[in-house]
Design a protein around this motif. Structure first.
Motif, PDB file in Angstrom:
ATOM      1  N   VAL A  14     -39.572  26.022 -45.827  1.00 56.03           N
ATOM      2  CA  VAL A  14     -38.686  24.777 -45.426  1.00 56.03           C
ATOM      3  C   VAL A  14     -37.068  24.423 -44.306  1.00 56.03           C
ATOM      4  CG1 VAL A  14     -39.410  23.499 -46.962  1.00 56.03           C
ATOM      5  CG2 VAL A  14     -37.666  24.193 -46.916  1.00 56.03           C
ATOM      6  N   THR A  15     -36.800  25.734 -44.194  1.00 61.30           N
ATOM      7  CA  THR A  15     -35.176  26.219 -43.925  1.00 61.30           C
ATOM      8  C   THR A  15     -35.648  27.508 -43.309  1.00 61.30           C
ATOM      9  OG1 THR A  15     -34.444  27.623 -45.382  1.00 61.30           O
ATOM     10  CG2 THR A  15     -33.888  25.050 -45.925  1.00 61.30           C
ATOM     11  N   PRO A  16     -34.586  27.738 -41.754  1.00 59.32           N
ATOM     12  CA  PRO A  16     -34.884  28.998 -41.633  1.00 59.32           C
ATOM     13  C   PRO A  16     -33.779  29.913 -41.547  1.00 59.32           C
ATOM     14  CG  PRO A  16     -33.804  27.548 -39.392  1.00 59.32           C
ATOM     15  CD  PRO A  16     -33.885  26.038 -41.094  1.00 59.32           C
ATOM     16  N   PRO A  17     -34.065  31.060 -41.615  1.00 65.91           N
ATOM     17  CA  PRO A  17     -33.289  32.214 -42.146  1.00 65.91           C
ATOM     18  C   PRO A  17     -31.601  32.463 -42.100  1.00 65.91           C
ATOM     19  CG  PRO A  17     -35.052  33.077 -40.653  1.00 65.91           C
ATOM     20  CD  PRO A  17     -35.489  31.719 -39.956  1.00 65.91           C
ATOM     21  N   LEU A  18     -30.954  32.101 -41.034  1.00 67.25           N
ATOM     22  CA  LEU A  18     -30.094  31.747 -40.975  1.00 67.25           C
ATOM     23  C   LEU A  18     -29.259  30.104 -41.982  1.00 67.25           C
ATOM     24  CD1 LEU A  18     -28.950  34.236 -38.053  1.00 67.25           C
ATOM     25  CD2 LEU A  18     -29.682  34.103 -40.775  1.00 67.25           C
ATOM     26  N   SER A  19     -29.972  28.972 -41.505  1.00 71.67           N
ATOM     27  CA  SER A  19     -29.224  27.791 -42.314  1.00 71.67           C
ATOM     28  C   SER A  19     -28.930  27.411 -43.248  1.00 71.67           C
ATOM     29  CB  SER A  19     -30.812  27.296 -42.093  1.00 71.67           C
ATOM     30  OG  SER A  19     -30.474  25.615 -43.094  1.00 71.67           O
ATOM     31  N   ARG A  20     -28.175  27.116 -43.569  1.00 78.71           N
ATOM     32  CA  ARG A  20     -26.870  27.031 -44.598  1.00 78.71           C
ATOM     33  C   ARG A  20     -27.907  26.097 -45.978  1.00 78.71           C
ATOM     34  NH1 ARG A  20     -21.300  24.894 -42.975  1.00 78.71           N
ATOM     35  NH2 ARG A  20     -20.426  27.018 -41.811  1.00 78.71           N
ATOM     36  N   TRP A  21     -28.633  25.299 -45.947  1.00 78.18           N
ATOM     37  CA  TRP A  21     -29.677  24.523 -46.151  1.00 78.18           C
ATOM     38  C   TRP A  21     -30.497  25.348 -47.355  1.00 78.18           C
ATOM     39  CZ3 TRP A  21     -27.713  20.118 -47.821  1.00 78.18           C
ATOM     40  CH2 TRP A  21     -27.201  19.167 -47.287  1.00 78.18           C
ATOM     41  N   VAL A 100     -36.211  15.796 -46.362  1.00 79.02           N
ATOM     42  CA  VAL A 100     -34.947  15.640 -46.938  1.00 79.02           C
ATOM     43  C   VAL A 100     -34.239  16.550 -46.429  1.00 79.02           C
ATOM     44  CG1 VAL A 100     -33.173  16.251 -48.710  1.00 79.02           C
ATOM     45  CG2 VAL A 100     -35.729  14.574 -49.863  1.00 79.02           C
ATOM     46  N   VAL A 101     -34.287  18.134 -46.723  1.00 81.39           N
ATOM     47  CA  VAL A 101     -33.606  18.704 -45.587  1.00 81.39           C
ATOM     48  C   VAL A 101     -33.048  18.281 -44.180  1.00 81.39           C
ATOM     49  CG1 VAL A 101     -32.668  21.000 -44.503  1.00 81.39           C
ATOM     50  CG2 VAL A 101     -33.844  21.332 -46.363  1.00 81.39           C
ATOM     51  N   ARG A 102     -34.840  17.884 -43.150  1.00 82.45           N
ATOM     52  CA  ARG A 102     -34.525  17.710 -42.020  1.00 82.45           C
ATOM     53  C   ARG A 102     -33.641  16.557 -41.822  1.00 82.45           C
ATOM     54  NH1 ARG A 102     -39.915  16.269 -41.359  1.00 82.45           N
ATOM     55  NH2 ARG A 102     -39.635  14.708 -39.730  1.00 82.45           N
ATOM     56  N   MET A 103     -33.824  14.995 -42.875  1.00 82.10           N
ATOM     57  CA  MET A 103     -32.705  14.295 -42.495  1.00 82.10           C
ATOM     58  C   MET A 103     -30.970  14.018 -43.010  1.00 82.10           C
ATOM     59  SD  MET A 103     -34.115  11.728 -42.071  1.00 82.10           S
ATOM     60  CE  MET A 103     -33.210   9.878 -42.627  1.00 82.10           C
ATOM     61  N   LEU A 104     -30.372  15.477 -43.665  1.00 85.31           N
ATOM     62  CA  LEU A 104     -29.409  16.196 -43.395  1.00 85.31           C
ATOM     63  C   LEU A 104     -28.807  16.476 -43.157  1.00 85.31           C
ATOM     64  CD1 LEU A 104     -30.004  16.737 -47.753  1.00 85.31           C
ATOM     65  CD2 LEU A 104     -28.326  14.767 -46.444  1.00 85.31           C
ATOM     66  N   ARG A 105     -29.650  17.714 -42.286  1.00 81.86           N
ATOM     67  CA  ARG A 105     -29.182  18.121 -40.883  1.00 81.86           C
ATOM     68  C   ARG A 105     -28.848  17.164 -39.872  1.00 81.86           C
ATOM     69  NH1 ARG A 105     -33.247  23.246 -39.440  1.00 81.86           N
ATOM     70  NH2 ARG A 105     -31.823  23.796 -38.147  1.00 81.86           N
ATOM     71  N   HIS A 106     -29.851  15.461 -39.698  1.00 83.44           N
ATOM     72  CA  HIS A 106     -29.574  14.952 -38.433  1.00 83.44           C
ATOM     73  C   HIS A 106     -28.521  14.403 -38.617  1.00 83.44           C
ATOM     74  CE1 HIS A 106     -32.872  14.946 -36.494  1.00 83.44           C
ATOM     75  NE2 HIS A 106     -33.750  14.310 -37.164  1.00 83.44           N
ATOM     76  N   GLY A 107     -28.089  14.929 -39.683  1.00 80.00           N
ATOM     77  CA  GLY A 107     -26.977  13.954 -40.736  1.00 80.00           C
ATOM     78  C   GLY A 107     -25.134  14.600 -39.570  1.00 80.00           C
TER      79      GLY A 107
END
Length: 302
Positions: A14-21, A100-107
């Motif tokens: 659910v996250t790209p390799p370098l994502s902080r999430w 959840v990750v997508r919503m938080l990234r939109h923030g």
């Protein structure tokens, strides 16, 4: 229970390799927040699943990118008996991790930002946010006192201590924030916009409309935003233990009633609830519109 490989697999999904999430997802034991949940048993009926009775099924469910319903109507899975078969709409869940990750990234979160999360649910999304921002910068809100109580206890068992508040998000919020991300669909935005600091950002879906909007607050108190090129479906914010009765009985009463003219349509009958763009346009034209769809054999009724 060796849950970490499952969480790491979900994080990679659910996250790209370098994502902080990615590290936050990999470090979150989602099964802790969903010891029991509901699954559909056909129609409007739900059946209870207990993770402790089948650990492999528990791990499979908790670390699959899907939403797990934890409450149907007023009955939470934590309080249910094995033979309970509730019917009706889900009123709480552990939202699928990818959403959840997508919503938080939109923030557009940043270090030091104070985040207000509307819709505590199980507390899993709060755990993700707290691991990213630090628990002292996260306030989770829910209208249901049991949800905030249970989430607080489960977060504490992991050594995570965000602010947890029981409140009605359709009214004024208890404090102000740099970012507000709502995990429930809102009907009115005045209260949440008022709780944003100047320069703050709101991320939410709208009730009965599966669109994600982001809005940034100006110094003069107004907010301007866009409908994102993204979609999501959340439960509508509620003010009590369950949603008010819908038009289900009315639909049943008129289902076979004779009309002035009964014809066979030339085009396929659309299930509006699954046609998100059509549903959004209907909601804009007639706020609060309710739709009904069923299929009996080869006949569809809308």
């Amino acid at each position: 229970m060796d849950w970490k490989p499952h969480a790491e697999r979900l994080a990679a999904e659910v996250t790209p390799p370098l994502s902080r999430w990615r590290n936050a997802v990999a470090a979150t034991p989602r099964h802790v927040f969903v010891p029991r949940w509901w699954e559909r048993a056909g129609g409007d009926t739900w059946v209870l699943r207990d993770g402790r009775s089948d650990e492999s099924a528990w791990l499979r469910a908790a670390y699959t990118d899907t939403s797990l319903v934890t409450r149907v109507g007023p009955l939470h899975a934590d309080h249910a008996r094995s033979d309970d078969r509730p019917t009706g709409l889900p009123t709480s869940s552990s939202t699928m991790t990818g959403l959840v990750v997508r919503m938080l990234r939109h923030g557009l979160l940043y270090d030091g930002a104070d985040l207000g999360l509307i819709g505590t649910g199980t507390g899993a999304s709060t755990a993700l946010a707290a691991l990213r921002l630090g628990a002292a910068h996260v306030t989770a809100m829910d209208v249901d006192p049991y949800l905030t109580e249970a989430a607080t206890a489960r977060l504490a068992s992991l050594g995570v201590f965000p602010w947890m508040v029981t409140c009605d998000a359709t009214g004024p919020l208890p404090e102000d924030f740099d970012r507000i991300v709502s995990m429930v669909a809102l009907s009115h935005l005045a209260g949440v916009v008022a709780a944003l600091r100047p320069g703050g950002r709101l991320v939410t879906t709208l009730a009965r409309m599966n669109v994600i909007i982001t809005a940034d607050k100006d110094v003069d108190g107004s907010a301007h935003g866009v409908v994102e090129w993204d979609r999501a479906g959340f439960m509508s914010a509620r003010t009590g233990a369950d949603y008010p009765p819908g038009a289900g009985e009315l639909f049943a009463a008129i289902r076979d009633r004779e009309g002035e003219e009964v014809t066979e349509g030339r085009y396929p009958v659309l299930n509006v609830a699954e046609a998100w763009d059509v549903q959004a346009m209907l909601e804009l034209a007639v706020p609060g519109v309710e739709t009904f769809h069923e299929e009996r054999g080869g006949e569809r009724t809308a």
